[in-house]
Design a protein around this motif. Structure first.
Motif, PDB file in Angstrom:
ATOM      1  N   ALA A 288       0.830  -1.206   0.000  1.00 40.65           N
ATOM      2  CA  ALA A 288       0.000   0.000   0.000  1.00 40.65           C
ATOM      3  C   ALA A 288       0.860   1.251   0.000  1.00 40.65           C
ATOM      4  O   ALA A 288       0.542   2.235  -0.683  1.00 40.65           O
ATOM      5  N   TYR A 289       1.956   1.244   0.766  1.00 34.27           N
ATOM      6  CA  TYR A 289       2.843   2.404   0.788  1.00 34.27           C
ATOM      7  C   TYR A 289       3.477   2.633  -0.580  1.00 34.27           C
ATOM      8  O   TYR A 289       3.514   3.769  -1.087  1.00 34.27           O
ATOM      9  N   VAL A 290       3.964   1.558  -1.185  1.00 36.36           N
ATOM     10  CA  VAL A 290       4.647   1.668  -2.478  1.00 36.36           C
ATOM     11  C   VAL A 290       3.707   2.202  -3.555  1.00 36.36           C
ATOM     12  O   VAL A 290       4.142   2.882  -4.488  1.00 36.36           O
ATOM     13  N   SER A 291       2.409   1.930  -3.437  1.00 35.42           N
ATOM     14  CA  SER A 291       1.444   2.328  -4.463  1.00 35.42           C
ATOM     15  C   SER A 291       0.611   3.548  -4.074  1.00 35.42           C
ATOM     16  O   SER A 291      -0.353   3.888  -4.761  1.00 35.42           O
ATOM     17  N   ASP A 292       0.978   4.224  -2.992  1.00 37.13           N
ATOM     18  CA  ASP A 292       0.193   5.340  -2.458  1.00 37.13           C
ATOM     19  C   ASP A 292       0.513   6.622  -3.223  1.00 37.13           C
ATOM     20  O   ASP A 292       1.575   7.223  -3.055  1.00 37.13           O
ATOM     21  N   GLU A 293      -0.418   7.076  -4.045  1.00 37.42           N
ATOM     22  CA  GLU A 293      -0.182   8.248  -4.888  1.00 37.42           C
ATOM     23  C   GLU A 293      -0.052   9.538  -4.098  1.00 37.42           C
ATOM     24  O   GLU A 293       0.415  10.554  -4.611  1.00 37.42           O
ATOM     25  N   SER A 294      -0.449   9.529  -2.830  1.00 39.05           N
ATOM     26  CA  SER A 294      -0.313  10.729  -2.008  1.00 39.05           C
ATOM     27  C   SER A 294       1.118  10.934  -1.526  1.00 39.05           C
ATOM     28  O   SER A 294       1.454  12.005  -1.017  1.00 39.05           O
ATOM     29  N   VAL A 295       1.976   9.918  -1.681  1.00 36.63           N
ATOM     30  CA  VAL A 295       3.386  10.036  -1.304  1.00 36.63           C
ATOM     31  C   VAL A 295       4.096  10.802  -2.416  1.00 36.63           C
ATOM     32  O   VAL A 295       4.252  10.294  -3.526  1.00 36.63           O
TER      33      VAL A 295
END
Length: 434
Positions: free
Chosen positions: A384-391
């Motif tokens: 989820a972190y790797v694919s989180d567009e808000s990052v």
């Protein structure tokens, strides 16, 4: 059922290929070794550990320990081989690197659903399902193909450094001693103590030692988890004493009244105990400078260096803009990535991404619904972190409890809170059909 092409036989590629094959999917595993190696590779075996031989903490109260336990329960090949070839390392899981890699290689090569195709892969296959796990040391040709194919992926990299290995018989145990911090484990480390005068002389030499040439290298570009020891030293005279050379919890049983000012630890690197790794000593000093400076450490005056430290460039994607929670390319879903190229950092995290990507790809190929590992699990949280567009400022990430949703109730004490998070994670995992 169509065949899946997996590019790269590192930790992620082998785990992904295994998970696919175990679910009845035929795999063509492409690997450039032995025909071609990078400067960091020393072996022709798969799943080579090019840095430390430690897979870090093993207790579930630590996020990487929880990730390992999840992987064990799911049926990870990498964890099965690691557990079979562990060497003493206190509360950590460390392995005999050669025994571990050989075990993974034999399992993969002997699987009836996996065909190994040797030779460099310079382009992404034009059709069919493809899983790219070429790793942070991706060859220039394939890296250029990825940059060309997926705009916005130019220039993303960090630098990784490898620690030296020394022979056990060359360590002076009249000066050093066996012991683990606070007595944990079974005296798994060799400890080389320094008094203040010895430490300050060593620190001064380290700060001024000659570095190997590395174009484009700057201190600010080094990933904090693998920072070269000389870079760390230049940040202040006491930085090492609060980092890899911290003396707390370590007392020579022969000299219980003496408190060392700093301690260099050596960790067993193979099952026989003939090779030891200098913990925290990733470096890109020149080899003559490594010998000159590191032999100033008490106990290592006559050290035989079986491998000097080296520095290499690691490449990673801007994954939040490219991948979904299955490590699939959003705009071209027949292509999946896995491993450190996705921005997961660490051996275990790399293998975990291959495990999840392989399982979810097998489900798609078989026409089954996705598993959808929830964010409450460590493996799901990492994806989820790797694919989180808000990052927005994406950087390589180790698994940690900060990327897992908090508990809905308060638990006092960090260790108790982490234990509760782990319990929730493992309970959520058991409810899934993988």
């Amino acid at each position: 059922m169509e065949q899946v092409t997996v590019i790269g036989a590192g930790l992620a590629g082998c785990e992904a290929a295994w998970q696919l094959a175990e679910r009845g999917v035929s795999v063509s595993l492409r690997e450039m070794k032995p025909a071609k190696r990078t400067p960091a590779h020393q072996s022709d075996d798969f799943a080579e550990l090019v840095c430390s031989n430690s897979l870090r903490a093993d207790a579930v109260e630590n996020a990487v320990g929880l990730l390992k336990e999840e992987m064990r329960r799911i049926g990870s090949l990498i964890l099965r081989c690691a557990d079979a070839h562990r060497v003493p390392a206190g509360g950590a899981l460390a392995v005999d690197r050669h025994g571990f890699s050989r075990a993974v290689t034999e399992a993969v090569r002997n699987h009836p659903k996996i065909t190994v195709a040797e030779g460099e892969c310079t382009a992404i296959p034009g059709e069919g399902e493809v899983l790219i796990a070429s790793g942070p040391l991706t060859s220039d040709a394939l890296a250029e193909e990825i940059r060309r194919r997926f705009p916005g992926q130019e220039g993303l990299h960090f630098f990784d450094a490898v620690a030296p290995l020394v022979s056990f018989e060359s360590v002076d145990l009249d000066r050093a001693w066996f012991g683990s911090r606070y007595g944990k484990g079974s005296a798994d480390y060799i400890n080389c103590p320094m008094n203040r005068e010895e430490y300050e002389a060593f620190w001064s030499a380290l700060c001024t030692a000659k570095e190997a040439e590395l174009h484009g290298f700057e201190d600010s570009g080094v990933f904090e988890g693998c920072m070269p020891v000389e870079v760390m030293a230049r940040r202040g005279v006491d930085t090492l004493r609060y980092g890899p050379l911290k003396p707390v919890g370590l007392t020579d049983p022969r000299r219980p009244d003496e408190r060392p000012y700093a301690v260099v630890q050596l960790r067993k690197d193979n099952a026989m105990g003939t090779v030891y790794n200098m913990v925290g000593f990733q470096t890109h000093l020149t080899w003559p400078e490594q010998r000159r400076v590191f032999t100033m450490i008490p106990g290592l005056e006559r050290a035989e260096f079986l491998r000097y430290g080296v520095m290499h460039r690691n490449t990673y994607l801007d994954s939040p803009r490219l991948l979904n929670r299955y490590y699939q390319v959003r705009e071209e879903p027949r292509i999946t990535f896995a491993g450190q190229m996705t921005g997961v950092e660490g051996y275990v995290e790399s293998a975990a991404s291959g495990l999840l990507a392989g399982i979810e790809l097998a489900r798609r190929v078989r026409g089954e619904a996705p598993v959808n590992f929830p964010r409450e699990t460590a493996i799901g949280a990492l994806a989820a972190y790797v694919s989180d567009e808000s990052v927005t400022n994406f950087q390589p990430m180790n698994v940690n409890f900060g990327i897992i949703p908090p508990l809905e109730h308060r638990v006092r004490g960090k260790r108790n809170k982490n234990a509760a998070l782990a319990q929730r994670s493992l309970a959520a995992l058991e409810r899934l059909d993988w």
